[in-house]
Motif scaffolding. Structure first.
Motif, short mmCIF file in Angstrom:
data_model
loop_
_atom_site.label_atom_id
_atom_site.label_comp_id
_atom_site.label_asym_id
_atom_site.label_seq_id
_atom_site.Cartn_x
_atom_site.Cartn_y
_atom_site.Cartn_z
N ASN A 166 75.53 54.26 61.41
CA ASN A 166 76.70 54.98 60.90
C ASN A 166 77.97 54.16 61.00
O ASN A 166 78.81 54.17 60.09
CB ASN A 166 76.87 56.31 61.64
N LEU A 167 78.14 53.41 62.10
CA LEU A 167 79.35 52.59 62.25
C LEU A 167 79.41 51.49 61.22
O LEU A 167 80.49 51.16 60.71
CB LEU A 167 79.42 52.00 63.66
N GLU A 168 78.26 50.90 60.88
CA GLU A 168 78.27 49.86 59.86
C GLU A 168 78.68 50.43 58.50
O GLU A 168 79.42 49.79 57.74
CB GLU A 168 76.90 49.19 59.76
N LEU A 169 78.24 51.65 58.20
CA LEU A 169 78.65 52.30 56.95
C LEU A 169 80.13 52.63 57.00
O LEU A 169 80.85 52.47 56.01
CB LEU A 169 77.83 53.58 56.73
N ILE A 170 80.59 53.09 58.16
CA ILE A 170 82.01 53.44 58.34
C ILE A 170 82.89 52.21 58.19
O ILE A 170 83.93 52.25 57.50
CB ILE A 170 82.22 54.11 59.72
N PHE A 171 82.50 51.08 58.81
CA PHE A 171 83.29 49.85 58.70
C PHE A 171 83.42 49.43 57.24
O PHE A 171 84.50 49.00 56.78
CB PHE A 171 82.66 48.72 59.51
N SER A 172 82.33 49.53 56.51
CA SER A 172 82.35 49.18 55.09
C SER A 172 83.30 50.11 54.33
O SER A 172 84.06 49.67 53.46
CB SER A 172 80.94 49.28 54.51
N ASP A 173 83.26 51.41 54.67
CA ASP A 173 84.12 52.39 54.00
C ASP A 173 85.59 52.17 54.30
O ASP A 173 86.45 52.40 53.44
CB ASP A 173 83.72 53.82 54.40
N ILE A 174 85.90 51.75 55.52
CA ILE A 174 87.31 51.51 55.88
C ILE A 174 87.90 50.43 54.99
O ILE A 174 89.05 50.52 54.53
CB ILE A 174 87.43 51.12 57.38
N GLU A 175 87.11 49.39 54.70
CA GLU A 175 87.59 48.33 53.80
C GLU A 175 87.89 48.89 52.41
O GLU A 175 88.90 48.55 51.79
CB GLU A 175 86.54 47.22 53.69
N VAL A 176 87.00 49.77 51.92
CA VAL A 176 87.19 50.40 50.61
C VAL A 176 88.47 51.24 50.60
O VAL A 176 89.29 51.16 49.68
CB VAL A 176 85.97 51.27 50.23
N ILE A 177 88.63 52.06 51.63
CA ILE A 177 89.78 52.96 51.72
C ILE A 177 91.08 52.18 51.87
O ILE A 177 92.10 52.53 51.26
CB ILE A 177 89.61 53.96 52.90
N ASP A 178 91.06 51.10 52.66
CA ASP A 178 92.27 50.28 52.83
C ASP A 178 92.75 49.73 51.48
O ASP A 178 93.95 49.74 51.18
CB ASP A 178 92.00 49.11 53.79
N ARG A 179 91.79 49.26 50.68
CA ARG A 179 92.16 48.71 49.36
C ARG A 179 92.75 49.81 48.47
O ARG A 179 93.72 49.58 47.75
CB ARG A 179 90.94 48.07 48.69
N ARG A 180 92.17 50.99 48.54
CA ARG A 180 92.67 52.10 47.71
C ARG A 180 94.05 52.56 48.17
O ARG A 180 94.89 52.94 47.35
CB ARG A 180 91.68 53.27 47.73
N ILE A 181 94.27 52.56 49.48
CA ILE A 181 95.59 52.94 50.00
C ILE A 181 96.66 51.96 49.52
O ILE A 181 97.75 52.36 49.07
CB ILE A 181 95.56 53.01 51.55
#
Length: 363
Positions: free
Chosen positions: A127-142
């Motif tokens: 789950n943390l590996e999926l979360i880390f990947s998602d944080i990168e996606v969200i940071d770019r969108r922000i």
């Protein structure tokens, strides 16, 4: 429906995949045995099709199917490219739901990549590996939303949503744990977040534990975690599933009865997948074939027709509909029509599970 089977190395992931698909994916007692995702197509068991075949004297049965993807075992650091991490993450993006196999048995002959068995730790690792990947996606969108916000104030709500998602992810919680409105859910779907995908936890237990019927402390830990994510839990023994996969239907049923089991792990997994994704099946029948079609619960008649062919949806006139139970109770379609059990439904009709439908259309 596409389900991706994931898990740490040596938790029984590929053994389970082999058993439920008979696709022969390689299985060995070392990490990264699976590199490219093996794909197996599994027919969804539906006894209604056999009954309809007898009523219509159909030439063949065509069940609906599920695609299972056996995705490479993951290790800590995958989001940074460790092991086969980048491939693992890209393959997960392609599936509709995740089947996370968790080892819930002790066996000193089967090594564990972390050195010991720990279901919650294993769940957290993936789950943390999926979360880390998602944080990168969200940071770019922000960053993008903040730039565009200067000229378009309507993006303020989306920016607030993005920041709420990031806050949840940074707390180590999956995006699927967020309490979202229906409108927000539609927005978040567009982000393709890995930790937002629906998930089924498969607790892989020993043969003894499965047959005794009492859940061990490891399974209970998995259930407790799943409740936090509104996830499904299915308890299986991959070893028993492997034995079942070698049997024909009649032998399989006899084997399950001898073991005191009501259904196989595959059957439980399919039902869980349907519940999780809000799916059901309607049926079509005739002399040539009887067939099951999978649709979302709440689908209206024209869109259900579109599953068969886009022309039928475009030229939809009406749907001649009867419930499976009503048809079986009278035995033939002609009798059903005489008794007024066949309904003519229009464009606003919401298709129900087990509806037997003949679509009328004109293109």
């Amino acid at each position: 429906m596409k389900l991706g089977i994931v898990g740490l190395p040596n938790v029984g992931k590929s053994t389970l995949f082999n058993a439920i698909t008979k696709a022969g994916a390689e299985s060995a007692n070392y990490p990264f045995c699976t590199i490219e995702p093996n794909v197996g197509v599994v027919s969804v068991p539906d006894q209604r099709l056999t009954v309809l075949q007898k009523i219509y004297e159909s030439q063949k049965i065509v069940p609906t199917a599920i695609e299972f993807y056996d995705i490479a075992g993951l290790v800590r650091g995958a989001s940074k490219g460790e092991g086969l991490g980048n491939k693992f993450l890209s393959h997960i993006r392609e599936v509709e739901a995740i089947v996370h196999v968790v080892r819930c048995f002790e066996d000193e002959n089967i090594v564990h990549v972390e050195g010991s068995v720990g279901p919650l730790r294993d769940i957290e690792t993936i789950n943390l590996e999926l979360i880390f990947s998602d944080i990168e996606v969200i940071d770019r969108r922000i960053q993008k939303a903040k730039k565009l916000l200067k000229g378009d104030k309507s993006l303020q709500k989306e920016l607030e949503l993005l920041e709420r998602i990031k806050e949840t992810l940074e707390e180590g919680k999956s995006a699927r744990t967020l309490d979202l409105t229906d409108d927000e859910k539609e927005v978040v779907k567009g982000y393709s977040l890995l930790s937002y995908k629906p998930i089924i936890y498969v607790a892989n237990v020993s043969e003894e534990d499965l047959l005794e019927g009492a859940e061990n402390y490891m399974v209970k830990e998995v259930r407790g975690h799943a409740q936090e994510e509104n996830a499904e839990v299915v308890v299986v023994c991959a070893k028993i599933e492997a034995e079942i996969s070698e049997l024909d239907d009649e032998e399989k049923q006899q084997f399950l009865e001898e073991l005191g089991l009501e259904e196989s792990g595959l059957d439980k997994l399919i039902k869980a997948g349907y519940r999780l994704l809000g799916l059901m099946s309607f049926l079509t029948a005739g002399p040539q074939e009887v067939r099951a079609w999978t649709i979302k619960i709440g689908t209206k008649a024209p869109q259900a027709a579109g599953k068969i062919h886009t022309d039928i949806e475009r030229g939809f006139i009406r749907a001649e509909t009867i419930s499976f139970d009503d048809l079986v109770s009278v035995g033939t379609m002609s009798t059903a029509k005489e008794k007024g059990l066949v309904r003519l439904e229009g464009k606003e009709y919401v298709v129900q599970d087990g509806d037997v439908i003949l679509f009328r259309f004109n293109v």
